[in-house]
Design a protein around this motif. Structure first.
Motif, PDB file in Angstrom:
ATOM      1  N   LEU A 171       0.829  -1.207   0.000  1.00 35.67           N
ATOM      2  CA  LEU A 171       0.000   0.000   0.000  1.00 35.67           C
ATOM      3  C   LEU A 171       0.863   1.257   0.000  1.00 35.67           C
ATOM      4  O   LEU A 171       0.504   2.265  -0.633  1.00 35.67           O
ATOM      5  CB  LEU A 171      -0.931  -0.011   1.213  1.00 35.67           C
ATOM      6  CG  LEU A 171      -1.895   1.173   1.350  1.00 35.67           C
ATOM      7  CD1 LEU A 171      -2.815   1.266   0.144  1.00 35.67           C
ATOM      8  CD2 LEU A 171      -2.712   1.054   2.632  1.00 35.67           C
ATOM      9  N   ALA A 172       1.998   1.214   0.674  1.00 32.14           N
ATOM     10  CA  ALA A 172       2.905   2.362   0.675  1.00 32.14           C
ATOM     11  C   ALA A 172       3.465   2.611  -0.725  1.00 32.14           C
ATOM     12  O   ALA A 172       3.624   3.769  -1.138  1.00 32.14           O
ATOM     13  CB  ALA A 172       4.037   2.123   1.673  1.00 32.14           C
ATOM     14  N   TRP A 173       3.751   1.567  -1.477  1.00 33.59           N
ATOM     15  CA  TRP A 173       4.229   1.727  -2.857  1.00 33.59           C
ATOM     16  C   TRP A 173       3.199   2.466  -3.695  1.00 33.59           C
ATOM     17  O   TRP A 173       3.512   3.448  -4.367  1.00 33.59           O
ATOM     18  CB  TRP A 173       4.511   0.356  -3.462  1.00 33.59           C
ATOM     19  CG  TRP A 173       5.926  -0.088  -3.325  1.00 33.59           C
ATOM     20  CD1 TRP A 173       6.521  -0.626  -2.221  1.00 33.59           C
ATOM     21  CD2 TRP A 173       6.939  -0.026  -4.328  1.00 33.59           C
ATOM     22  NE1 TRP A 173       7.831  -0.912  -2.473  1.00 33.59           N
ATOM     23  CE2 TRP A 173       8.123  -0.560  -3.752  1.00 33.59           C
ATOM     24  CE3 TRP A 173       6.975   0.404  -5.637  1.00 33.59           C
ATOM     25  CZ2 TRP A 173       9.317  -0.655  -4.470  1.00 33.59           C
ATOM     26  CZ3 TRP A 173       8.163   0.318  -6.352  1.00 33.59           C
ATOM     27  CH2 TRP A 173       9.312  -0.203  -5.768  1.00 33.59           C
ATOM     28  N   ARG A 174       1.973   2.007  -3.668  1.00 33.94           N
ATOM     29  CA  ARG A 174       0.938   2.626  -4.494  1.00 33.94           C
ATOM     30  C   ARG A 174       0.563   4.016  -3.975  1.00 33.94           C
ATOM     31  O   ARG A 174       0.163   4.881  -4.742  1.00 33.94           O
ATOM     32  CB  ARG A 174      -0.287   1.721  -4.558  1.00 33.94           C
ATOM     33  CG  ARG A 174       0.006   0.337  -5.118  1.00 33.94           C
ATOM     34  CD  ARG A 174      -1.241  -0.379  -5.581  1.00 33.94           C
ATOM     35  NE  ARG A 174      -2.338  -0.250  -4.672  1.00 33.94           N
ATOM     36  CZ  ARG A 174      -2.543  -1.018  -3.597  1.00 33.94           C
ATOM     37  NH1 ARG A 174      -1.691  -1.989  -3.306  1.00 33.94           N
ATOM     38  NH2 ARG A 174      -3.582  -0.851  -2.832  1.00 33.94           N
ATOM     39  N   THR A 175       0.703   4.236  -2.668  1.00 37.68           N
ATOM     40  CA  THR A 175       0.454   5.570  -2.124  1.00 37.68           C
ATOM     41  C   THR A 175       1.498   6.561  -2.609  1.00 37.68           C
ATOM     42  O   THR A 175       1.174   7.715  -2.941  1.00 37.68           O
ATOM     43  CB  THR A 175       0.450   5.524  -0.591  1.00 37.68           C
ATOM     44  OG1 THR A 175      -0.564   4.608  -0.140  1.00 37.68           O
ATOM     45  CG2 THR A 175       0.168   6.896  -0.010  1.00 37.68           C
ATOM     46  N   ALA A 176       2.755   6.130  -2.689  1.00 40.48           N
ATOM     47  CA  ALA A 176       3.808   7.014  -3.202  1.00 40.48           C
ATOM     48  C   ALA A 176       3.572   7.337  -4.676  1.00 40.48           C
ATOM     49  O   ALA A 176       3.732   8.492  -5.111  1.00 40.48           O
ATOM     50  CB  ALA A 176       5.172   6.365  -3.005  1.00 40.48           C
TER      51      ALA A 176
END
Length: 321
Positions: A171-176
């Motif tokens: 989720l952090a990847w796609r949030t970035a």
């Protein structure tokens, strides 16, 4: 004194009577019941309705448009539709912080090591007698108080790595990526992104007329001109180029101008790399591969017989070409 007090009292009563009369006169002038406006200020009232229909409820965004550009001309090639769960997530600073700390902790080597007093070589006999010399009492030469002795509470090899849930990290990847997309700092280019060089230069290199130092200086100058022309250079916050495989010209040229940008292979990219520079210039296939490898919270990996499992959101559908 009594006469003077009586005169001041009469003057006070006279002032009160005048103020009451003024108030009665002001009350007699009433505001007219109708107000007329001139043609210059007259405007029709808007049709304001307070009733809400049943079909006008809020619908979340399911897809966002992504423009695919040519490199390095930066000309639009086509328009595609990507899922909002991939490139339109809300900003979560807490999740991004967890991911960056997790990556930083796991990249620490943890190889620092010092010797304790029991690991220092040498004799462990007492340096001098305890009493009678008039000097401070000392034990062995391995004492931490002496030069060349052991280290008290020194570092030892250890693992600084921390843990994070796989779904939170994805989720952090796609949030970035969504943060970059919302700010207009995500530039998606065609596959095969490479820095083209002039034919004259390639001919001179093939003929062996240029030394390695001249080749590197020309590539650096060519890369600076390309970045400045697209406003991707040093003045605009540098740029990070992400490709599926290493590209010789692009990687070598950007290595010579680290203040203008950098090029990374998709295997070397972390969440911190997506947030550092001014913008991301990504190949379409590299972006798709990054998203597909970091969507564990969207795709179920449990197989159930005769059951319909949720599928991954669809991205990359061509709208205009």
């Amino acid at each position: 004194m009594a006469g003077r007090g009586a005169r001041s009292l009469n003057e006070a009563f006279r002032g009160l009577s005048l103020s009451s009369q003024t108030c009665r006169e002001a009350a007699s002038h009433r505001t007219p019941s109708t107000i007329t406006r001139s043609m210059a200020t007259e405007a029709p009232l808007p049709n304001i309705t307070t009733s809400v229909s049943a079909d006008s409820h809020w619908r979340p965004v399911t897809a966002v448009p992504v423009t695919i550009f040519n490199f390095p001309s930066f000309e639009p090639a086509r328009l595609e539709s990507w899922s909002a769960k991939h490139l339109h997530l809300p900003l979560r600073r807490d999740i991004l912080h967890l991911a960056v700390i997790y990556e930083g902790d796991n990249t620490r080597q943890g190889t620092a090591s010092t010797k304790t007093r029991w690991e220092v070589a040498g004799s462990h006999h007492k340096i001098r007698p305890q009493k009678g010399t008039g000097r401070a009492r000392l034990g062995t030469r391995q004492s931490p108080m002496l030069r060349g002795g052991g280290k008290a509470f020194g570092p030892k090899p250890r693992d600084f790595g921390t843990r994070i849930t796989r779904k939170v990290y994805d989720l952090a990847w796609r949030t970035a990526l969504s943060y970059r997309y919302r700010r207009g700092e995500l530039v998606v280019c065609q596959d095969g992104m490479e820095l083209p060089l002039p034919e004259e230069f390639e001919a001179m290199v093939a003929a062996g007329e240029l030394q390695d130092e001249l080749q590197r200086s020309f590539k650096a100058r060519w890369a600076r001109q390309m970045l400045d022309a697209n406003e991707w250079g040093r003045r605009n916050g540098r740029s990070t180029f992400i490709t599926t495989t290493p590209r010789d010209n692009l990687f070598e040229a950007l290595d010579e101008v680290p203040n203008y940008g950098r090029a990374l292979d998709i295997e070397d990219v972390d969440v911190k790399d997506l947030l550092e520079t001014g913008r991301l210039v990504v190949e379409r296939e590299a972006l798709k591969e990054m998203i597909e490898s970091h969507q564990s919270d969207l795709v179920a990996k449990v197989f159930v017989t005769n059951a319909s499992l949720p599928k991954a959101p669809e991205s990359g559908k061509i709208l205009v070409e």
